[in-house]
Design an enzyme around this catalytic site. Structure first.
Site, short mmCIF file in Angstrom:
data_model
loop_
_atom_site.label_atom_id
_atom_site.label_comp_id
_atom_site.label_asym_id
_atom_site.label_seq_id
_atom_site.Cartn_x
_atom_site.Cartn_y
_atom_site.Cartn_z
CB SER A 455 -0.90 0.01 1.25
OG SER A 455 -1.80 -1.08 1.23
CB CYS A 620 -5.36 -0.50 5.77
SG CYS A 620 -3.96 -1.11 4.79
CG ASP A 665 -5.40 -2.08 0.86
OD1 ASP A 665 -5.22 -3.27 0.52
OD2 ASP A 665 -4.60 -1.17 0.57
CD1 TRP A 667 -1.18 -8.44 4.99
CD2 TRP A 667 -1.93 -6.44 4.29
NE1 TRP A 667 -0.68 -7.50 5.84
CE2 TRP A 667 -1.11 -6.25 5.43
CE3 TRP A 667 -2.50 -5.32 3.68
CZ2 TRP A 667 -0.86 -4.99 5.98
CZ3 TRP A 667 -2.24 -4.07 4.23
CH2 TRP A 667 -1.43 -3.92 5.37
#
Length: 667
Positions: A455, A620, A665, A667
């Site tokens: 990012s 995030c 966002d 992961w």
């Protein structure tokens, strides 16, 4: 007066000669810079056929033939299409293609990005052809970049596919809410369009063991497909090589040295820059963010975009192509018998294949090991099977063959010895010292070294011609073996002034700067990255007078304020200047009780609920734990504030998410 006399009156003879020389040199230089590289271009080239690799790894499109014509003219029975973001789906597609050779069948492996939109309707014309889709799901249920047009066609088409037989394998991650959404869409829509399913949808879970999921699905799929089409098994055919080795003698300037697109593209860069042609950016800053008390490392890096004309927005991602550790490359060179500086090509034995080389060729063995193949990832079972015959010690050979089995004792041993303990090809060749496969076979078997995404932690409105990232260096031990993350180790070791191949990938995370709306940002650890860009941007807009007050809130978490509170001084200054209206911090290892961002959300539920009612919530970071916990926290908050059941609150949260006021966002 004649034009020549007038012109001569302006300059003396020496001036005139100087002007002429400058013009000639300028025109020649312009012509030269705009010529295609003669070493990489070909006559009649229409466009490069790329897919997760370099333009040199694929042959140019010399003909207007589409996939339907190629299947017929090249006598291919299987069309394999992949939607790949990181290269895994492409790798699995290539392996499936080779698997089909055991039945004497040829496949056409296709990147859907190479197909013209109106050509998809020709799928209806395919008779006696098997369509296989290997489709990854990216982000929150989105198609990969290369599959967007294909998925749009599948969703909206009404073509009759009743002649077609198909199979779908999806690649996803169960930590994401929309698990394998794209694979499911493809499987459902193909059936609705009349196509006949050969086998049930395969679902690979990257959070568990995607490789195992794929192998189990494939082992059922291949014989089922063969039975459906009446194909006969030829076991020896699959062991045949896909590429042949050709040693070459040439000058260094005609060898790839780590480029991914055009030869020497790092010497003579030409925009536009993207995944297939990254920009070699110079590092401006590479500094540690953790304090001396930390046993970990977190890097802040700034790249100079120079004259690249690369554009990005706060919230986008930066793709970085890493290089393998020098120590591992050296180890590979010592384990096998070859000359690391020898130049070579690997040439596809299927002369009609799109993919002429597995990676950019010609190059040297050392460059291939450093830049083009993954020598750090846990080795795959099919690689063990292929190299086992080169072990001179019978016990070592037996163990390698055993671990290559997809069932029983061998499968259990493989999971324990290779997967869980993350043994790479370097580890295997070190521990099975009698195994000496040829270097060209190893390079053929190993997967491509893939791009990593980060990012972006800056705003182009605040930093001119520069892009920043924030990355924790992955490093840990399994027993006595040190495991290092490929890309973060590569970045940590880079010096200011070094270059790194990068490109920008667009993200769906965007910011609203409406003063009347409450914006809540939740980013523990490096999850702060996109929010740092948004905060930078808001500061610029406030200085311009286009943004005033309003609630702009950051929840940040880490282990300890004196160890890993990254950007601490910067964030506190933003709070002091009013750029951040609120800054809430959670430290999990400061006191006797662990405190996480979720706890701070509960403590400040009125502010968070205001963002739910008429603002934005952005998250995030870790998808498996943090993001899920944040969602549950929001659902309970809605339930409490609106006096509804958690089921009703969950439905309301779904509406909130679909309105794109909840953005993640993760992961």
């Amino acid at each position: 007066i004649r034009m020549t006399d007038w012109f001569s009156s302006l300059f003396d003879t020496s001036d005139l000669y100087t002007v002429i020389i400058v013009l000639v040199v300028g025109i020649a230089g312009y012509w030269y810079m705009n010529q295609p590289d003669p070493r990489t271009s070909r006559k009649h080239e229409l466009r490069p056929l790329n897919g997760g690799g370099s333009s040199q790894a694929r042959t140019p499109a010399y003909t207007d033939e589409g996939f339907a014509a190629r299947l017929k003219n090249e006598h291919r029975d299987i069309l394999i299409i992949y939607g790949s973001q990181t290269g895994t789906a492409e790798e699995l597609s290539g392996r499936l293609s080779k698997n089909f050779t055991r039945y004497g069948r040829k496949s056409l492996v296709l990147d859907p990005e190479e197909v013209e939109e109106d050509e998809w309707n020709k799928l209806a014309e395919l008779d006696s052809v098997l369509l296989v889709l290997c489709m990854a799901t990216y982000g929150e249920g989105d198609p990969t970049d290369n599959a967007q047009k294909l998925i749009e066609w599948i969703k909206t088409s009404d073509v009759d596919l009743s002649k077609l037989k198909y199979a779908v394998f999806g690649l996803g991650n169960k930590t994401y809410e929309h698990y394998n959404e794209i694979g499911k869409i493809c499987d459902r829509r193909l059936e609705e369009l009349g196509a006949k399913r050969v086998i049930e949808l395969g679902l690979g879970d990257d959070d568990a063991n995607l490789e195992e999921d794929f192998c189990k699905w494939r082992d059922v799929f291949l014989p089922t497909a063969a039975s459906s089409f009446g194909w006969e098994l030829d076991p020896e055919a699959e062991s045949a090589r896909q590429y042949r080795l050709q040693l070459v003698e040439t000058t260094p300037d005609r060898l790839y040295s780590g480029e991914f697109g055009r030869l020497n593209s790092h010497v003579k860069p030409r925009p536009p820059f993207d995944q297939k042609t990254p920009f070699f950016a110079t590092i401006k800053v590479n500094r540690e963010l953790h304090t001396e008390k930390s046993d970990r490392s977190c890097r802040h890096m700034e790249f100079d975009l120079g004259t690249s004309m690369i554009r990005y927005e706060a919230g986008d991602h930066l793709g970085v192509y890493p290089t393998n550790e020098t120590s591992l490359v050296d180890k590979m060179c010592s384990l096998l018998d070859f000359n690391p500086t020898q130049a070579f090509k690997l040439i596809n034995l299927d002369e009609e294949s799109n993919k002429k080389h597995p990676f950019p060729c010609p190059t040297t063995f050392r460059v291939a090991l450093a830049h083009y193949v993954d020598i750090s990832a846990p080795v795959k079972a099919h690689v063990l099977k292929a190299i086992a015959e080169f072990a001179s010690d019978e016990e070592q050979k037996k163990k390698l063959v055993l671990m290559s089995n997809s069932e029983g004792e061998g499968h259990t041993l493989f999971n324990e010895y290779v997967t869980r303990e993350r043994r790479s090809i370097v580890d295997i060749l070190s521990e099975f010292s009698s195994c000496k496969p040829s270097i060209d076979l190893v390079l053929e078997l190993l997967p491509r070294l893939q791009v990593r995404y980060y990012s972006i932690s800056s705003s182009p409105k605040a930093v001119d011609k520069s892009v920043h990232i924030t990355a924790v260096v992955t490093q840990y031990k399994i027993g006595e073996r040190q495991i290092n993350g490929v890309c973060t180790t590569f970045l940590r070791n880079k010096e200011v002034g070094d270059t790194v191949p990068i490109f920008v990938r667009k993200s769906t995370m965007r910011m609203s700067y409406n003063d009347s709306q409450t914006v809540v940002m939740i980013g523990p650890g490096t999850g702060i990255a996109p929010f740092r860009g948004f905060i930078q941007e808001r500061k610029v807009l406030m200085e311009r007078g286009t943004v005033g007050g309003g609630n702009f809130v950051l929840f940040f978490g880490c282990r300890h304020p004196e160890i890993d509170f990254i950007y601490k001084d910067e964030l506190e200054q933003y709070k002091k200047d009013g750029v951040l209206s609120h800054l809430f911090t959670a430290f999990s290892r400061e006191g006797p009780k662990k405190v996480y961002v979720q706890d701070k959300l509960v403590e400040n539920e009125d502010l968070v609920y205001a963002a739910y009612e008429s603002g934005y919530v952005l998250v995030c970071g870790d998808a498996k734990n943090m993001a899920r916990d944040v969602q549950q926290c929001l659902i309970k908050m809605i339930s409490k504030k609106e006096s509804v059941s958690e089921e009703e609150a969950q439905a309301k949260f779904k509406v909130f998410e679909k309105s794109r006021r909840y953005l993640a966002d993760v992961w």
